[in-house]
Design an enzyme around this catalytic site. Structure first.
Site, mmCIF file in Angstrom:
data_model
loop_
_atom_site.group_PDB
_atom_site.id
_atom_site.type_symbol
_atom_site.label_atom_id
_atom_site.label_comp_id
_atom_site.label_asym_id
_atom_site.label_seq_id
_atom_site.Cartn_x
_atom_site.Cartn_y
_atom_site.Cartn_z
ATOM 1 N N LYS A 79 0.864 -1.191 0.000
ATOM 2 C CA LYS A 79 0.000 0.000 0.000
ATOM 3 C C LYS A 79 0.891 1.228 0.000
ATOM 4 C CE LYS A 79 -4.422 0.974 0.161
ATOM 5 N NZ LYS A 79 -5.576 0.138 -0.266
ATOM 6 N N ASP A 126 -7.154 4.225 -4.442
ATOM 7 C CA ASP A 126 -7.799 4.089 -3.127
ATOM 8 C C ASP A 126 -8.406 5.467 -2.865
ATOM 9 O OD1 ASP A 126 -7.881 2.040 -0.685
ATOM 10 O OD2 ASP A 126 -7.569 4.002 0.200
HETATM 11 P P1 NDP Z 1 -13.051 7.741 -2.768
HETATM 12 O O1 NDP Z 1 -11.969 8.733 -2.590
HETATM 13 O O2 NDP Z 1 -13.620 7.528 -4.126
HETATM 14 O O3 NDP Z 1 -14.273 8.052 -1.784
HETATM 15 C C1 NDP Z 1 -14.067 8.124 -0.417
HETATM 16 C C2 NDP Z 1 -15.352 8.576 0.259
HETATM 17 O O4 NDP Z 1 -15.221 8.455 1.669
HETATM 18 C C3 NDP Z 1 -15.712 10.012 0.004
HETATM 19 O O5 NDP Z 1 -17.099 10.156 0.053
HETATM 20 C C4 NDP Z 1 -15.019 10.726 1.158
HETATM 21 O O6 NDP Z 1 -15.591 11.980 1.466
HETATM 22 C C5 NDP Z 1 -15.231 9.764 2.289
HETATM 23 N N1 NDP Z 1 -14.099 9.835 3.238
HETATM 24 C C6 NDP Z 1 -12.812 9.517 2.991
HETATM 25 N N2 NDP Z 1 -12.044 9.711 4.080
HETATM 26 C C7 NDP Z 1 -12.865 10.178 5.013
HETATM 27 C C8 NDP Z 1 -12.661 10.560 6.359
HETATM 28 N N3 NDP Z 1 -11.454 10.485 6.962
HETATM 29 N N4 NDP Z 1 -13.737 10.989 7.045
HETATM 30 C C9 NDP Z 1 -14.951 11.052 6.444
HETATM 31 N N5 NDP Z 1 -15.207 10.705 5.177
HETATM 32 C C10 NDP Z 1 -14.183 10.262 4.477
HETATM 33 O O7 NDP Z 1 -12.467 6.376 -2.189
HETATM 34 P P2 NDP Z 1 -12.967 4.874 -2.419
HETATM 35 O O8 NDP Z 1 -14.426 4.843 -2.632
HETATM 36 O O9 NDP Z 1 -12.072 4.264 -3.420
HETATM 37 O O10 NDP Z 1 -12.581 4.219 -1.010
HETATM 38 C C11 NDP Z 1 -13.530 4.113 0.054
HETATM 39 C C12 NDP Z 1 -13.081 3.005 0.986
HETATM 40 O O11 NDP Z 1 -13.031 1.760 0.246
HETATM 41 C C13 NDP Z 1 -11.691 3.160 1.591
HETATM 42 O O12 NDP Z 1 -11.684 2.594 2.882
HETATM 43 C C14 NDP Z 1 -10.803 2.319 0.673
HETATM 44 O O13 NDP Z 1 -9.633 1.887 1.314
HETATM 45 C C15 NDP Z 1 -11.753 1.156 0.402
HETATM 46 N N6 NDP Z 1 -11.458 0.345 -0.767
HETATM 47 C C16 NDP Z 1 -11.342 0.913 -2.007
HETATM 48 C C17 NDP Z 1 -11.091 0.104 -3.097
HETATM 49 C C18 NDP Z 1 -11.047 0.649 -4.486
HETATM 50 O O14 NDP Z 1 -10.922 -0.148 -5.425
HETATM 51 N N7 NDP Z 1 -11.164 1.955 -4.696
HETATM 52 C C19 NDP Z 1 -10.876 -1.335 -2.962
HETATM 53 C C20 NDP Z 1 -11.092 -1.845 -1.623
HETATM 54 C C21 NDP Z 1 -11.348 -1.011 -0.585
HETATM 55 P P3 NDP Z 1 -14.795 13.329 1.040
HETATM 56 O O15 NDP Z 1 -14.835 13.331 -0.466
HETATM 57 O O16 NDP Z 1 -15.552 14.432 1.655
HETATM 58 O O17 NDP Z 1 -13.409 13.175 1.578
HETATM 59 O O1 2IT Z 2 -7.912 -1.727 -0.701
HETATM 60 C C1 2IT Z 2 -7.857 -2.205 -1.853
HETATM 61 O O2 2IT Z 2 -7.972 -3.416 -2.068
HETATM 62 C C2 2IT Z 2 -7.657 -1.273 -2.975
HETATM 63 N N1 2IT Z 2 -7.588 -0.070 -2.752
HETATM 64 C C3 2IT Z 2 -7.492 -1.801 -4.374
HETATM 65 C C4 2IT Z 2 -6.086 -2.285 -4.598
HETATM 66 C C5 2IT Z 2 -5.759 -2.670 -6.020
HETATM 67 O O3 2IT Z 2 -4.566 -2.944 -6.239
HETATM 68 O O4 2IT Z 2 -6.612 -2.701 -6.897
#
Ligand code: NDP
Ligand code: 2IT
Length: 464
Positions: free
Chosen positions: A137, A177
């Protein structure tokens, strides 16, 4: 919503206490990392009893120490000519079963503890997919929010200028992420291509026009809902007619919502760091298209949803002792999809009081240890992050395979493979939990099933 760590420390057995004491001594102040390790170590105690070679080979002690941590300076200039200095990181945690694989997070809250917890969980998640990918990561304490495209591009170019010497298609393959979506992956990939003079699969989450896999943006959310459907199927139930709470409004939240709608459920909530919306009529496809344009194109705030759809109510974020009110909306299922520790023990109690019987984690470690204990106590069908959100990295591994073959799979083919991976993860969790006497417990199941393959690979490859 605030990022907070578990509100109490769960003591556990003497073994867990000793192990955690040593870990905390040699990595002080890394609360999120300690939380992630404690959960895994608690699950593994029974495995270490049954398989003494793991203890003798000190596999767990080796596994909690990253193979390599890279930290670097990122300097860039904003649109006004001001110079900024941020920290960049890549935690290369474990490569026993494949190249390091895991996302990059750009958010002001990023530090080594956050990236070590994410990298550690990624080892087990990636192992669970059954695909040849190790765990890593990275990221930065830079937040793209409020920055112009030109500023984000300059930051990404500066970040990749250093990172490129540490990554590669067979070494370490980053992806997105929080704060790293299609725009950022584009700028990062462009700079990597320029510096290395090669067009290789060094990043996943690319646009399908230049090497990306179809369905990668959808994969985490879709996969999470597939996992939820698998859990429900063990009880002969489906998502049809279920009211669902979703937090976040980014990549994972959006495609979770899309798949819930497709499977006949109703999504009542979404959020961002400013607050949350409650739409008692449910978020339909047209409203979701508005959210996607709002968040992905106009980069606006979720509060605008309630201006556009007056039946919905917007609540600014609060951080009281009574928890996050989003989790107090009566519903059948919850899909936390924002960030770590967004469901505390207090929130979990509200959820079970309101008869939520299913929780599938799209975000990484969104539930504190206290919250998990509440779910276990009340028999909630609880799909922990490393199992439920593995669909994203699984399709990233498909992207690596397609890039290696110079091939492109159809959307249907990727979706079918994603469904199979999620069903396979579900079955591995159920089986591992059963074998070690924790029937129906997906926390123990995922930790045990994820661990054994990596542990065996480490032993077979000798002392490294
Ligand atoms: P995005 O940046 O697309 O969206 C994140 C969302 O969460 C936004 O609505 C953001 O609001 C909110 N957010 C983020 N940090 C905070 C915080 N500290 N407090 C309050 N709200 C927060 O990210 P993703 O959708 O990609 O990721 C969301 C979650 O999913 C994370 O935990 C990530 O690790 C996990 N994840 C993502 C994967 C992927 O493929 N993208 C894969 C597996 C897990 P704002 O815009 O206001 O900050
Ligand atoms: O938390 C996760 O699994 C991710 N943010 C996606 C990682 C990836 O390599 O696609």
């Amino acid at each position: 919503m605030s990022t907070q760590t578990a509100e109490t420390t769960h003591c556990g057995s003497a073994f867990v206490q000793d192990f955690m004491c040593q870990l905390e001594n040699c990595s002080p102040g890394q609360a999120e990392f300690h939380q992630a390790v404690r959960e895994v170590v608690t699950s593994l105690e029974v495995v270490l009893e049954a398989r003494p070679e793991y203890r003798k080979e000190r596999v767990l002690e080796r596994m909690v120490e990253p193979e390599r941590v890279i930290q670097f300076r990122v300097t860039w200039m904003d649109d006004e000519g001001e110079i900024h200095v941020n920290r960049g990181y890549r935690v290369q945690f474990n490569s026993a079963i494949g190249p390091y694989k895991g996302g990059l997070r750009f958010h002001r809250s990023v530090d080594l503890s956050v990236l070590k917890f994410l990298g550690f969980e990624q080892i087990f998640k990636n192992s669970l997919t059954g695909l040849p990918i190790g765990g890593g990561k990275g990221g930065s304490d830079f937040s793209p929010a409020g920055r112009s495209d030109a500023e984000v591009m300059r930051f990404c170019q500066a970040f990749m200028t250093e990172l490129q010497r540490h990554i590669g298609a067979d070494t370490d393959v980053p992806a997105g992420d929080i704060g790293v979506g299609g725009r950022e992956i584009g700028y990062l990939y462009g700079q990597n291509r320029r510096l290395t003079n090669s067009f290789t699969g060094t990043l996943t989450g690319r646009d399908p026009a230049w090497g990306g896999s179809l369905l990668r943006p959808e994969a985490t959310g879709y996969g999470c809902v597939y996992f939820a459907a698998e859990m429900l199927a063990t009880q002969g139930r489906t998502l049809e007619g279920m009211d669902c709470l979703v937090s976040g409004s980014g990549n994972v939240a959006q495609y979770t919502t899309e798949k819930v709608i497709e499977l006949g459920g109703r999504v009542l909530t979404l959020s961002d760091s400013g607050g949350w919306i409650h739409d008692p009529d449910g978020i339909d496809t047209e409203k979701l298209a508005f959210v996607m344009d709002l968040k992905n194109v106009r980069r606006g705030r979720i509060s605008e949803y309630a201006e556009k759809y007056p039946n919905a109510i917007y609540h600014p974020a609060t951080t009281g002792a009574d928890g996050n009110p989003l989790w107090q909306v009566p519903a059948d299922a919850a899909f936390p999809s924002a960030t770590q520790n967004e469901i505390t023990g207090v929130d979990a109690r509200h959820l079970v009081e309101n008869k939520v019987g299913l929780v599938a984690e799209g975000a990484n470690m969104p539930t504190t240890a206290d919250g998990q204990a509440v779910f276990m106590e009340h028999g909630v069908l609880y799909g922990p992050a490393k199992a439920a959100n593995a669909g994203g990295v699984a399709v990233s591994a498909f992207e690596m395979a397609q890039a290696g073959q110079r091939m492109k799979w159809t959307r249907e083919e990727v979706d079918e493979r994603l469904r199979r991976v999620m069903a396979g993860i579900h079955d591995s969790c159920v089986e591992a939990a059963r074998v070690y006497g924790h029937e129906g417990n997906y926390i123990h199941g995922s930790n045990i099933a994820g661990f054994t393959k990596v542990a065996d690979a480490m032993i077979q490859q000798g002392l490294i």
